[in-house]
Scaffold this motif. Structure first.
Motif, PDB file in Angstrom:
ATOM      1  N   LEU A  40       5.626 -45.675 -20.949  1.00  0.00           N
ATOM      2  CA  LEU A  40       6.192 -45.406 -19.621  1.00  0.00           C
ATOM      3  C   LEU A  40       5.411 -46.123 -18.523  1.00  0.00           C
ATOM      4  CD1 LEU A  40       7.085 -41.602 -19.828  1.00  0.00           C
ATOM      5  CD2 LEU A  40       8.655 -43.543 -19.763  1.00  0.00           C
ATOM      6  N   LEU A  41       4.101 -46.239 -18.678  1.00  0.00           N
ATOM      7  CA  LEU A  41       3.282 -46.885 -17.654  1.00  0.00           C
ATOM      8  C   LEU A  41       3.435 -48.407 -17.649  1.00  0.00           C
ATOM      9  CD1 LEU A  41       0.011 -44.772 -17.802  1.00  0.00           C
ATOM     10  CD2 LEU A  41       1.796 -44.720 -16.059  1.00  0.00           C
ATOM     11  N   GLN A  42       3.963 -48.979 -18.713  1.00  0.00           N
ATOM     12  CA  GLN A  42       4.210 -50.421 -18.727  1.00  0.00           C
ATOM     13  C   GLN A  42       5.283 -50.795 -17.708  1.00  0.00           C
ATOM     14  OE1 GLN A  42       5.156 -51.254 -22.826  1.00  0.00           O
ATOM     15  NE2 GLN A  42       3.035 -51.766 -23.312  1.00  0.00           N
ATOM     16  N   GLN A  43       6.122 -49.854 -17.343  1.00  0.00           N
ATOM     17  CA  GLN A  43       7.210 -50.111 -16.410  1.00  0.00           C
ATOM     18  C   GLN A  43       6.813 -49.819 -14.963  1.00  0.00           C
ATOM     19  OE1 GLN A  43      10.132 -47.450 -17.913  1.00  0.00           O
ATOM     20  NE2 GLN A  43      10.305 -48.495 -19.885  1.00  0.00           N
TER      21      GLN A  43
ATOM     22  N   ALA B 201       8.547 -40.216 -27.260  1.00  0.00           N
ATOM     23  CA  ALA B 201       9.675 -39.571 -26.581  1.00  0.00           C
ATOM     24  C   ALA B 201      10.382 -40.571 -25.668  1.00  0.00           C
ATOM     25  CB  ALA B 201       9.188 -38.379 -25.777  1.00  0.00           C
ATOM     26  N   THR B 202      11.692 -40.491 -25.661  1.00  0.00           N
ATOM     27  CA  THR B 202      12.511 -41.331 -24.781  1.00  0.00           C
ATOM     28  C   THR B 202      13.476 -40.439 -24.016  1.00  0.00           C
ATOM     29  OG1 THR B 202      14.105 -41.676 -26.548  1.00  0.00           O
ATOM     30  CG2 THR B 202      12.380 -43.336 -26.305  1.00  0.00           C
ATOM     31  N   TYR B 203      12.961 -39.360 -23.460  1.00  0.00           N
ATOM     32  CA  TYR B 203      13.823 -38.345 -22.851  1.00  0.00           C
ATOM     33  C   TYR B 203      14.734 -38.862 -21.741  1.00  0.00           C
ATOM     34  CZ  TYR B 203      15.365 -34.331 -20.255  1.00  0.00           C
ATOM     35  OH  TYR B 203      16.138 -33.438 -19.586  1.00  0.00           O
ATOM     36  N   PRO B 204      14.217 -39.526 -20.722  1.00  0.00           N
ATOM     37  CA  PRO B 204      15.151 -39.886 -19.646  1.00  0.00           C
ATOM     38  C   PRO B 204      16.230 -40.877 -20.083  1.00  0.00           C
ATOM     39  CG  PRO B 204      12.876 -40.122 -18.914  1.00  0.00           C
ATOM     40  CD  PRO B 204      12.852 -39.878 -20.382  1.00  0.00           C
ATOM     41  N   GLN B 205      15.882 -41.786 -20.984  1.00  0.00           N
ATOM     42  CA  GLN B 205      16.851 -42.808 -21.380  1.00  0.00           C
ATOM     43  C   GLN B 205      17.863 -42.288 -22.397  1.00  0.00           C
ATOM     44  OE1 GLN B 205      13.457 -43.402 -21.743  1.00  0.00           O
ATOM     45  NE2 GLN B 205      13.125 -44.629 -19.912  1.00  0.00           N
ATOM     46  N   GLU B 206      17.372 -41.670 -23.452  1.00  0.00           N
ATOM     47  CA  GLU B 206      18.260 -41.259 -24.532  1.00  0.00           C
ATOM     48  C   GLU B 206      17.799 -39.909 -25.070  1.00  0.00           C
ATOM     49  OE1 GLU B 206      19.761 -42.846 -28.878  1.00  0.00           O
ATOM     50  OE2 GLU B 206      18.313 -44.002 -27.760  1.00  0.00           O
ATOM     51  N   LEU B 207      18.661 -38.928 -25.033  1.00  0.00           N
ATOM     52  CA  LEU B 207      18.293 -37.587 -25.471  1.00  0.00           C
ATOM     53  C   LEU B 207      18.288 -37.472 -26.992  1.00  0.00           C
ATOM     54  CD1 LEU B 207      17.577 -34.739 -24.603  1.00  0.00           C
ATOM     55  CD2 LEU B 207      20.006 -34.214 -24.548  1.00  0.00           C
TER      56      LEU B 207
ATOM     57  N   GLY C 271       1.242 -38.719 -29.853  1.00  0.00           N
ATOM     58  CA  GLY C 271       2.595 -39.055 -29.398  1.00  0.00           C
ATOM     59  C   GLY C 271       2.706 -39.056 -27.884  1.00  0.00           C
ATOM     60  N   ALA C 272       2.056 -38.099 -27.239  1.00  0.00           N
ATOM     61  CA  ALA C 272       2.078 -38.059 -25.766  1.00  0.00           C
ATOM     62  C   ALA C 272       1.373 -39.279 -25.182  1.00  0.00           C
ATOM     63  CB  ALA C 272       1.426 -36.774 -25.272  1.00  0.00           C
ATOM     64  N   GLN C 273       0.273 -39.692 -25.793  1.00  0.00           N
ATOM     65  CA  GLN C 273      -0.431 -40.878 -25.307  1.00  0.00           C
ATOM     66  C   GLN C 273       0.405 -42.141 -25.503  1.00  0.00           C
ATOM     67  OE1 GLN C 273      -4.353 -41.184 -26.968  1.00  0.00           O
ATOM     68  NE2 GLN C 273      -5.001 -39.234 -26.107  1.00  0.00           N
ATOM     69  N   LYS C 274       1.068 -42.254 -26.647  1.00  0.00           N
ATOM     70  CA  LYS C 274       1.927 -43.418 -26.883  1.00  0.00           C
ATOM     71  C   LYS C 274       3.086 -43.448 -25.890  1.00  0.00           C
ATOM     72  CE  LYS C 274       3.154 -44.358 -31.135  1.00  0.00           C
ATOM     73  NZ  LYS C 274       3.544 -44.236 -32.547  1.00  0.00           N
ATOM     74  N   THR C 275       3.682 -42.292 -25.641  1.00  0.00           N
ATOM     75  CA  THR C 275       4.792 -42.208 -24.687  1.00  0.00           C
ATOM     76  C   THR C 275       4.325 -42.575 -23.288  1.00  0.00           C
ATOM     77  OG1 THR C 275       5.833 -40.490 -26.023  1.00  0.00           O
ATOM     78  CG2 THR C 275       6.541 -40.668 -23.730  1.00  0.00           C
TER      79      THR C 275
ATOM     80  N   GLN D 218      -3.619 -47.053 -18.877  1.00  0.00           N
ATOM     81  CA  GLN D 218      -3.335 -47.800 -20.107  1.00  0.00           C
ATOM     82  C   GLN D 218      -4.624 -48.268 -20.765  1.00  0.00           C
ATOM     83  OE1 GLN D 218      -0.524 -50.741 -18.608  1.00  0.00           O
ATOM     84  NE2 GLN D 218       1.044 -49.859 -19.951  1.00  0.00           N
ATOM     85  N   THR D 219      -5.583 -48.701 -19.971  1.00  0.00           N
ATOM     86  CA  THR D 219      -6.878 -49.124 -20.510  1.00  0.00           C
ATOM     87  C   THR D 219      -7.582 -47.943 -21.171  1.00  0.00           C
ATOM     88  OG1 THR D 219      -7.041 -50.769 -18.749  1.00  0.00           O
ATOM     89  CG2 THR D 219      -9.069 -50.223 -19.926  1.00  0.00           C
ATOM     90  N   LEU D 220      -7.506 -46.787 -20.544  1.00  0.00           N
ATOM     91  CA  LEU D 220      -8.114 -45.584 -21.108  1.00  0.00           C
ATOM     92  C   LEU D 220      -7.449 -45.214 -22.438  1.00  0.00           C
ATOM     93  CD1 LEU D 220     -10.107 -43.225 -20.712  1.00  0.00           C
ATOM     94  CD2 LEU D 220      -8.267 -42.023 -19.540  1.00  0.00           C
ATOM     95  N   ILE D 221      -6.127 -45.278 -22.486  1.00  0.00           N
ATOM     96  CA  ILE D 221      -5.411 -44.974 -23.734  1.00  0.00           C
ATOM     97  C   ILE D 221      -5.757 -46.002 -24.806  1.00  0.00           C
ATOM     98  CG2 ILE D 221      -3.118 -44.825 -24.805  1.00  0.00           C
ATOM     99  CD1 ILE D 221      -2.121 -43.624 -22.159  1.00  0.00           C
TER     100      ILE D 221
END
Length: 187
Positions: free
Chosen positions: A39-42, A78-84, A31-35, A55-58
């Protein structure tokens, strides 16, 4: 409960807690890797090169762990900053509660193992005393069940009666309810 029953209980508790802790750790790591990937796409500006490398490593980790396909599909994002109040955030909290419940179970099994060890030592000491006094021999400590030695479980040996176990179980149930509520669209 006899010593043999207590040892079986300790073994089952350790196996269950190990399964819970390893499973929760896998879900947390994936889950941390997916998050992090999302986040790195932005990422923009001077750090975009570093973001692409991560991203390549993940992506390489994902390709090499296809046997964890179910975990990759269901691990929360996780979408913490956008939506709690999102199902991903509640999923992370639930998985952390499960991880901590596994640890509480492991601690309870450790306390039970210590009591079993102390009981076996007492049986051995009783055997030695009886042999020295010239009384009827007592079975060896390996046969502690033959002399009807019982091990009553204390509160700290039952994970669901320890304060941490009660609180974590309540948190896990409440979070699972909220997560299902968000996932199924009832709200």
């Amino acid at each position: 409960m006899t010593i043999t029953q207590a040892e079986k209980r300790r073994f089952r508790l350790r196996v269950l807690s190990l399964i819970l802790m390893v499973g929760a750790m896998l879900f947390l790591l994936v889950g941390a890797q997916k998050t992090l990937y999302i986040l790195l796409q932005q990422a923009q500006g001077p750090f975009s090169r570093i973001a692409e490398s991560i991203q390549t490593l993940i992506g390489a980790v994902y390709e090499n762990t296809q046997f964890l396909g179910v975990i990759w599909e269901t691990a929360p994002v996780a979408t913490y900053p956008q939506e709690l109040n999102s199902s991903g955030n509640w999923g992370f909290v639930f998985i952390m509660a499960i991880l901590l419940l596994g640890r509480v179970m492991w601690d309870s099994a450790s306390v039970l193992a210590q009591r079993i060890k102390r009981t076996r030592e007492r049986v051995q000491e009783l055997r030695w005393e009886r042999e020295m006094d010239g009384k009827a021999p007592v079975p060896s400590s390996d046969d502690a069940n033959l002399i009807q030695v019982t091990v009553d479980l204390e509160r700290k040996e039952r994970w669901y009666k320890r304060p941490a176990g009660i609180v974590l179980l309540g948190i896990a149930i409440a979070v699972a309810g909220q997560w299902l509520n968000l996932r199924l669209g009832i709200v």
